[in-house]
Each structure stands twice: as structure tokens, then as C-alpha cells.
Motif scaffolding. Structure first.
Motif, PDB file in Angstrom:
ATOM      1  N   LEU A 165      76.124  42.432  -4.083  1.00  0.00           N
ATOM      2  CA  LEU A 165      76.478  42.797  -5.456  1.00  0.00           C
ATOM      3  C   LEU A 165      75.982  41.735  -6.444  1.00  0.00           C
ATOM      4  CD1 LEU A 165      80.089  44.238  -5.045  1.00  0.00           C
ATOM      5  CD2 LEU A 165      78.004  45.486  -5.605  1.00  0.00           C
ATOM      6  N   GLY A 168      72.281  42.224  -6.591  1.00  0.00           N
ATOM      7  CA  GLY A 168      72.023  43.514  -7.232  1.00  0.00           C
ATOM      8  C   GLY A 168      72.111  43.378  -8.741  1.00  0.00           C
ATOM      9  N   THR A 169      73.167  42.732  -9.189  1.00  0.00           N
ATOM     10  CA  THR A 169      73.380  42.561 -10.621  1.00  0.00           C
ATOM     11  C   THR A 169      72.270  41.714 -11.237  1.00  0.00           C
ATOM     12  OG1 THR A 169      75.744  42.591 -10.158  1.00  0.00           O
ATOM     13  CG2 THR A 169      75.070  41.836 -12.348  1.00  0.00           C
ATOM     14  N   SER A 172      68.623  43.191 -11.157  1.00  0.00           N
ATOM     15  CA  SER A 172      68.396  44.323 -12.061  1.00  0.00           C
ATOM     16  C   SER A 172      67.763  43.857 -13.376  1.00  0.00           C
ATOM     17  CB  SER A 172      69.703  45.061 -12.345  1.00  0.00           C
ATOM     18  OG  SER A 172      70.502  44.360 -13.290  1.00  0.00           O
ATOM     19  N   LEU A 173      67.970  42.597 -13.698  1.00  0.00           N
ATOM     20  CA  LEU A 173      67.367  41.993 -14.895  1.00  0.00           C
ATOM     21  C   LEU A 173      65.896  42.349 -15.089  1.00  0.00           C
ATOM     22  CD1 LEU A 173      68.387  38.243 -15.124  1.00  0.00           C
ATOM     23  CD2 LEU A 173      68.745  40.037 -16.830  1.00  0.00           C
ATOM     24  N   TRP A 176      65.270  45.635 -16.865  1.00  0.00           N
ATOM     25  CA  TRP A 176      65.723  45.965 -18.223  1.00  0.00           C
ATOM     26  C   TRP A 176      65.654  44.818 -19.215  1.00  0.00           C
ATOM     27  CZ3 TRP A 176      69.875  43.182 -19.990  1.00  0.00           C
ATOM     28  CH2 TRP A 176      70.734  42.615 -19.036  1.00  0.00           C
ATOM     29  N   MET A 195      80.551  38.274 -16.277  1.00  0.00           N
ATOM     30  CA  MET A 195      80.928  39.525 -15.616  1.00  0.00           C
ATOM     31  C   MET A 195      81.205  39.327 -14.138  1.00  0.00           C
ATOM     32  SD  MET A 195      79.126  43.298 -15.140  1.00  0.00           S
ATOM     33  CE  MET A 195      78.318  43.083 -13.571  1.00  0.00           C
TER      34      MET A 195
ATOM     35  N   ARG B 164      73.799  47.823 -19.314  1.00  0.00           N
ATOM     36  CA  ARG B 164      72.701  47.447 -18.409  1.00  0.00           C
ATOM     37  C   ARG B 164      73.244  46.773 -17.156  1.00  0.00           C
ATOM     38  NH1 ARG B 164      67.873  49.775 -19.767  1.00  0.00           N
ATOM     39  NH2 ARG B 164      67.162  49.177 -21.835  1.00  0.00           N
ATOM     40  N   LEU B 165      74.223  45.895 -17.336  1.00  0.00           N
ATOM     41  CA  LEU B 165      74.775  45.181 -16.185  1.00  0.00           C
ATOM     42  C   LEU B 165      75.533  46.146 -15.265  1.00  0.00           C
ATOM     43  CD1 LEU B 165      76.016  41.841 -17.793  1.00  0.00           C
ATOM     44  CD2 LEU B 165      74.088  42.159 -16.240  1.00  0.00           C
ATOM     45  N   GLY B 168      72.873  48.124 -13.555  1.00  0.00           N
ATOM     46  CA  GLY B 168      72.139  47.233 -12.662  1.00  0.00           C
ATOM     47  C   GLY B 168      72.898  47.032 -11.359  1.00  0.00           C
ATOM     48  N   THR B 169      74.177  46.761 -11.483  1.00  0.00           N
ATOM     49  CA  THR B 169      75.008  46.533 -10.307  1.00  0.00           C
ATOM     50  C   THR B 169      75.075  47.787  -9.437  1.00  0.00           C
ATOM     51  OG1 THR B 169      76.334  45.064 -11.678  1.00  0.00           O
ATOM     52  CG2 THR B 169      77.266  45.721  -9.558  1.00  0.00           C
TER      53      THR B 169
END
Lengths: 207, 207
Positions: A165, A168-169, A172-173, A176, A195, B164-165, B168-169
Motif C-alpha cells: 500500500l 502503491g500510493t 502512483s505519483l 498523475w 495520509m 489522486r492519492l 493511486g492507492t
């Protein structure tokens, strides 16, 4: 697309027009746009505006180009573990350092990390890069286990899932985050740390 | 790889061997392995073990196959917004419902969602699917804004970044979650909701 550089007399590679770095920078864009499998040396030459034989002046093959481009992501990512702060302090502190540094590299080397994250493992170069990526994942996973054991991280999510996780978070950057947008690299780093450690719910304590 | 199905006499498509669903199921694997751009009808035929003309019995073109495969992800994802629970209760409750439902679809339709998330937008079919994806993102973004306004979500991360976060997660699931692994779909759903709302820090309240 970068402008061909003016080769200085002392340049390592004498060919005027492009140096290896500029070739890599264009190649990574083309790989990301069409996928590595679908990119031929012909498509690369077209995008570079040079002949195929001129590309071979810089690199031996398409897979050589891939290997060099992947190193642009892997070398700085692997360097994080060598920093003193990755091995001093509590596990939670070390983990936070590694995550913040990873975010910084992802933003700084975005196209190269995108290439790394989209690898399919169809060739030897890809599989080797994926192995290096897995080794980094394991180091973070060990930190997560240590942070749970010292009581810093919630114990009710298994460490493997926690690691997935987190990556993953963060990963993802590359899909986007736009450096030219309104959110600074520093802000997005703070937002992610807030977060993942503190949660999005109002009234949660910040990390 | 799925076995060719035994065509029943009443089957919509009379051709023995494959029905459209089985063709889609193999096609999505091949697209994900090589990338859509690098996949020719010849490669598809080879993987299906049938002739190219037999594929044209099921679909008109490669882009038609892509469109059908993307619908396998987009239709159930879009259906989430139509559920009554997506529009009743507090914004925080609606957001949690949408996120949980999205996680469930991602796990259930993993290969199709993977295809959707890796689209590069090089063709009209891809661009249309990306537009539908953006419309879903906007609906979630609106929920995030509403949840911040009602005081459920922390206001110090801007809603666009929060959205987005969250995606993304959640979207990262398709890259690492394996239904046959030790973590159940239900567990991973709870884990994600716990992290994004409550944070990973020990002692944070659960969502």
C-alpha cells in the motif's frame, strides 16, 4: 523534446547533435508512449531525427538503451539505502526517510521511474531491473516489520500488505503528478506522508 | 489461459471452440503482456490457437476487441455511481461506499482494469475510455470536496491531491493483489479503508 546539444570540444562523445543523455531522454519518452515491445530502433531514430546508425554510435542495441534508461531510476533509488539516515534512529524514522527520499526521486526522475514501473519482464534486461526493484521492496518491507515491532505502526495490517500500500500510493505519483502544476514537490511529499501515517479523516494527528 | 468452451446448441455465437467472452479473456492477457500497440491480430490468433479469420467471426477489429475489453472494466465501475448508496448519507459515507465498491470491481475484473489503467491514449477507442475514466474521477473529486466541506476529511490536503492519492492507492491493487494469495479481497478492502482514512500510525482511530 530536448534540443540537440551543441557538442563541446571536450565532450566525451564527439558526435555532434546528441549526447547519450539526450538520446536517453528521448528514448524514455518513446518507450513510455508506445511501450518498450512496440518501439523499434526505426521509431526511435524518427523521434530523434537522426539515422539508425547514428543511434548505434551511442548505444549497442535497444536493450542497451533500456538498461541505461532504467539505471537513471534504479541508481538513485538504490542510493537511498546507502544514506546514513536510512540506518539511524527508530524504524519509523528510517521508514519515513526512505519514503520521503523515494518520493523525491520519483518526482525528479519521473519518466525513468515510469518506465521501470511499467516493465513487463519479457526480456533479460527487464527481469534484472525487476529483481533490483524487488530487493528495494524487501528492504522497505523489513523496515515496516521493525516499525510494527517497535509499536510505531498499526499491527492489524500485515507488513506485506502495508508495504504494498505504501509503494502503491507513492508509485502512483508518476501517473498523475505534474511538476509544472500548482502542487509543489515538497507539498505532495508532505501530503503523502500525512495520509499514509495520519490518515485523511479530519482530526487525525499528523505524522 | 481458459480452455475453449464447448459451444451449446443455443449459444449466441455458433462457432465451436470460443465464445466472445473467452476471446476477450485471452485478448486482455495478451494486451497486458505486450501492450496494446505491440499486439497484432496474428499474435492474438497464435495465443488463441485459432486463425485470424476465426477471430473476425467474433470481433470486427483489434480496436473493437479493445473497446469490448475496456467495457468489462468501465461498465461495472460506472454502475457504482448509480447505486442508491452512492447518493445517500453523508459525503464521507458516500465516498467510503464508492471506494469500497471500486476496490471490489478492481479485484473482480483485475485484468480488464489493468488494461484500462495502462492505456496510453494513442487511439480513438483509448481516448474515449480515458474520458469515461476522467468522468468517474470527477465524481469522486466532488465527493472529496463535499466531505471536506462537511468536516469529515482533513482540509489541509487539497481535494484534487486527495482524490489522486485515493485512486493511486486503490488502483495500485491491480499490480500487486493476487486473489489466490493469503490476503482475502475483504481484508484488503478493510486494510485500504483503514490506511487512507485512519493512517498507518499505531494508535490512530480506525475509519
Amino acid at each position: 523534446m530536448p534540443q540537440p546539444s551543441t557538442a563541446s570540444p571536450g565532450a566525451k562523445r564527439g558526435r555532434p547533435g546528441y549526447d547519450q543523455e539526450s538520446v536517453l531522454s528521448v528514448a524514455v519518452q518513446v518507450f513510455n508512449k508506445h511501450g518498450y515491445d512496440a518501439t523499434s530502433m526505426g521509431i526511435l531514430a524518427e523521434n530523434l531525427g537522426i539515422s539508425k546508425s547514428a543511434i548505434y554510435h551511442h548505444v549497442a542495441s535497444k536493450s542497451d538503451l533500456l538498461r541505461l534508461a532504467l539505471d537513471e531510476a534504479l541508481v538513485p533509488l538504490e542510493a537511498i539505502a546507502e544514506d546514513e539516515r536510512a540506518s539511524t534512529g527508530s524504524a519509523a524514522q528510517r521508514l519515513e526517510f526512505v519514503l520521503r527520499s523515494t518520493i523525491a526521486v520519483l518526482i525528479e526522475r519521473q519518466p525513468y521511474v515510469t518506465l521501470l514501473l511499467r516493465l513487463r519482464g519479457n526480456t533479460e534486461v527487464e527481469r534484472h531491473a525487476l529483481e533490483r526493484r524487488r530487493a528495494m521492496d524487501r528492504r522497505v518491507s523489513d523496515l515496516v516489520v521493525a516499525a510494527q515491532q517497535e509499536g510505531s505502526l498499526r499491527p492489524d495490517i500485515d507488513p506485506r500488505t502495508t508495504t504494498r500500500l505504501l509503494f502503491g500510493t507513492i508509485n502512483s505519483l508518476v501517473d498523475w503528478y505534474r511538476p509544472e502544476g500548482p502542487v509543489t514537490a515538497r507539498q505532495v511529499e508532505e501530503n503523502i506522508i500525512a495520509m499514509v501515517f495520519g490518515g485523511l479523516q479530519a482530526g487525525q494527528s499528523a505524522a
